[in-house]
Scaffold this motif. Structure first.
Motif, PDB file in Angstrom:
ATOM      1  N   ASN A 134      41.351  26.939  46.182  1.00 48.52           N
ATOM      2  CA  ASN A 134      40.309  27.336  47.203  1.00 48.52           C
ATOM      3  C   ASN A 134      38.517  27.653  45.897  1.00 48.52           C
ATOM      4  OD1 ASN A 134      39.522  29.376  49.933  1.00 48.52           O
ATOM      5  ND2 ASN A 134      38.214  30.448  48.061  1.00 48.52           N
ATOM      6  N   HIS A 135      38.868  28.110  45.167  1.00 47.41           N
ATOM      7  CA  HIS A 135      37.928  27.830  44.726  1.00 47.41           C
ATOM      8  C   HIS A 135      39.089  28.273  43.152  1.00 47.41           C
ATOM      9  CE1 HIS A 135      37.784  33.087  44.488  1.00 47.41           C
ATOM     10  NE2 HIS A 135      37.467  32.545  43.690  1.00 47.41           N
ATOM     11  N   PHE A 136      37.659  27.885  42.172  1.00 43.10           N
ATOM     12  CA  PHE A 136      38.413  28.708  40.785  1.00 43.10           C
ATOM     13  C   PHE A 136      37.102  29.465  40.184  1.00 43.10           C
ATOM     14  CE2 PHE A 136      38.175  27.958  36.248  1.00 43.10           C
ATOM     15  CZ  PHE A 136      38.837  27.985  35.385  1.00 43.10           C
ATOM     16  N   GLN A 137      37.671  30.118  38.884  1.00 46.09           N
ATOM     17  CA  GLN A 137      36.747  31.036  38.327  1.00 46.09           C
ATOM     18  C   GLN A 137      36.646  31.461  37.126  1.00 46.09           C
ATOM     19  OE1 GLN A 137      35.003  33.847  41.481  1.00 46.09           O
ATOM     20  NE2 GLN A 137      34.226  35.913  39.488  1.00 46.09           N
ATOM     21  N   PHE A 138      35.764  31.990  36.506  1.00 47.52           N
ATOM     22  CA  PHE A 138      35.730  32.006  35.194  1.00 47.52           C
ATOM     23  C   PHE A 138      34.177  33.411  34.910  1.00 47.52           C
ATOM     24  CE2 PHE A 138      32.903  28.239  35.635  1.00 47.52           C
ATOM     25  CZ  PHE A 138      32.637  28.220  34.477  1.00 47.52           C
ATOM     26  N   GLY A 139      34.520  34.135  33.983  1.00 43.79           N
ATOM     27  CA  GLY A 139      33.063  34.153  33.579  1.00 43.79           C
ATOM     28  C   GLY A 139      33.523  35.651  32.689  1.00 43.79           C
ATOM     29  N   VAL A 140      32.089  36.335  32.663  1.00 41.12           N
ATOM     30  CA  VAL A 140      32.762  37.516  31.312  1.00 41.12           C
ATOM     31  C   VAL A 140      32.668  39.297  31.965  1.00 41.12           C
ATOM     32  CG1 VAL A 140      30.721  37.389  30.261  1.00 41.12           C
ATOM     33  CG2 VAL A 140      31.994  38.270  28.954  1.00 41.12           C
ATOM     34  N   GLU A 141      32.854  39.481  31.489  1.00 45.71           N
ATOM     35  CA  GLU A 141      33.133  41.335  31.930  1.00 45.71           C
ATOM     36  C   GLU A 141      32.407  42.191  30.346  1.00 45.71           C
ATOM     37  OE1 GLU A 141      36.799  41.894  33.553  1.00 45.71           O
ATOM     38  OE2 GLU A 141      36.537  40.454  34.536  1.00 45.71           O
ATOM     39  N   ALA A 142      32.342  43.473  30.365  1.00 45.66           N
ATOM     40  CA  ALA A 142      32.033  43.793  29.492  1.00 45.66           C
ATOM     41  C   ALA A 142      31.504  45.618  29.974  1.00 45.66           C
ATOM     42  CB  ALA A 142      30.759  43.868  28.831  1.00 45.66           C
ATOM     43  N   GLU A 143      32.265  46.503  28.812  1.00 44.12           N
ATOM     44  CA  GLU A 143      32.117  47.995  29.408  1.00 44.12           C
ATOM     45  C   GLU A 143      31.865  48.237  28.431  1.00 44.12           C
ATOM     46  OE1 GLU A 143      35.886  50.445  31.380  1.00 44.12           O
ATOM     47  OE2 GLU A 143      36.099  50.774  28.892  1.00 44.12           O
ATOM     48  N   CYS A 144      31.180  49.665  28.778  1.00 43.89           N
ATOM     49  CA  CYS A 144      30.268  50.653  26.958  1.00 43.89           C
ATOM     50  C   CYS A 144      30.756  52.088  27.644  1.00 43.89           C
ATOM     51  CB  CYS A 144      28.813  50.351  27.263  1.00 43.89           C
ATOM     52  SG  CYS A 144      28.298  50.910  25.859  1.00 43.89           S
ATOM     53  N   LEU A 145      31.262  53.006  27.325  1.00 43.73           N
ATOM     54  CA  LEU A 145      31.093  54.448  26.519  1.00 43.73           C
ATOM     55  C   LEU A 145      29.959  54.880  26.102  1.00 43.73           C
ATOM     56  CD1 LEU A 145      35.570  54.554  26.210  1.00 43.73           C
ATOM     57  CD2 LEU A 145      34.173  53.884  28.468  1.00 43.73           C
ATOM     58  N   ILE A 146      29.416  55.235  27.480  1.00 44.69           N
ATOM     59  CA  ILE A 146      28.117  56.380  26.882  1.00 44.69           C
ATOM     60  C   ILE A 146      29.105  57.094  27.001  1.00 44.69           C
ATOM     61  CG2 ILE A 146      26.066  56.965  27.634  1.00 44.69           C
ATOM     62  CD1 ILE A 146      26.098  55.038  29.912  1.00 44.69           C
TER      63      ILE A 146
END
Length: 258
Positions: free
Chosen positions: A201-213
């Motif tokens: 169907n599709h190929f996906q890539f990316g980046v995720e980020a999480e910051c604990l406030i």
């Protein structure tokens, strides 16, 4: 606007919400979740509230809206391994509203292997009024903290088909409270989005980020890009529209844990 068949985002979003304040769970975006497994069970009940916005409403490699983004709001309750949630989405540039109600159960098969099983009801309001039921499951293997493969499956009763995503996430802690996670995903459609076409169907890539406030507040976001493959290309060719098949979009979420 083509028929909304977004079935995999919401259970992933709920896992991400409950994961936001746990030291033993990786950060995840709202559409490509993976789940780490706690060293010990937590049986207390917790309430989570999440508000988020995505620049596009992309699912199954397709943009579900004619233009603009979508705002999400979720209220979820977790007791032990059981999650119960309600999520609402509202487009910011057209008449479209979506509601999702579901539950999910997490099972730790071992210290490195875990399974999530769930059900949800979807209600769509816009140019067309429709609804759906879906069953979903995911399998995650975590022998290495920096390389986490996962496999997710979603079955739609309305379409009578299923959608499969194979992903690899690589979380990296850059500083205390800040984690960045590149990921890749390969997706397959089997009569889930299109009845006529089956396979990649599709190929996906990316980046995720999480910051604990703080202990109770987390800011997270993602930047993602999809590459259309055979299922999307054949569907577009049949519709007479073979432009803008790849998608680039981003999102941001603020999560409170009570």
């Amino acid at each position: 606007m083509h028929k909304i068949v977004k079935l995999s985002l919401i259970p992933s979003l709920v896992i991400a919400i409950f994961s936001a304040h746990a030291d033993d769970i990786s950060n995840i975006d709202d559409s490509h979740s993976i789940n780490k497994f706690p060293a010990k069970k937590q049986v207390e009940t917790q309430l989570v509230v999440d508000l988020g916005w995505d620049s596009k409403y992309v699912s199954e490699g397709r943009n579900n809206l004619d233009g603009g983004g979508i705002t999400w709001g979720t209220v979820a309750v977790q007791h032990g391994d059981l999650n119960v949630y309600a999520t609402g989405g509202r487009a910011d540039s057209q008449d479209y509203t979506e509601w999702n109600f579901g539950l999910e159960y997490n099972i730790s098969l071992s210290d490195t292997v875990g399974v999530n099983l769930g059900y949800q009801r979807l209600e769509f309001y816009g140019d067309e009024r429709c609804s759906d039921n879906e069953l979903f499951a995911s399998l995650t293997y975590q022998a290495k903290t920096w390389l986490i493969p996962s496999l997710s499956y979603t079955y739609s009763t309305e379409a009578g088909g299923y959608f499969v995503e194979a992903s690899i996430h690589s979380p990296w802690t850059l500083s205390q409270g800040l984690t960045v996670t590149p990921y890749i995903t390969q997706a397959f459609d089997f009569q889930y989005v299109t009845e006529e076409h089956q396979g990649v169907n599709h190929f996906q890539f990316g980046v995720e980020a999480e910051c604990l406030i703080s202990d109770r507040l987390t800011l997270s976001g993602h930047f993602s890009h999809t590459l259309a493959q055979e299922d999307i290309k054949l569907e577009a060719r049949a519709d007479g529209n073979e432009t803008n098949l790849d998608q680039t979009y981003a999102g941001i979420h603020l999560t409170w844990n009570f």
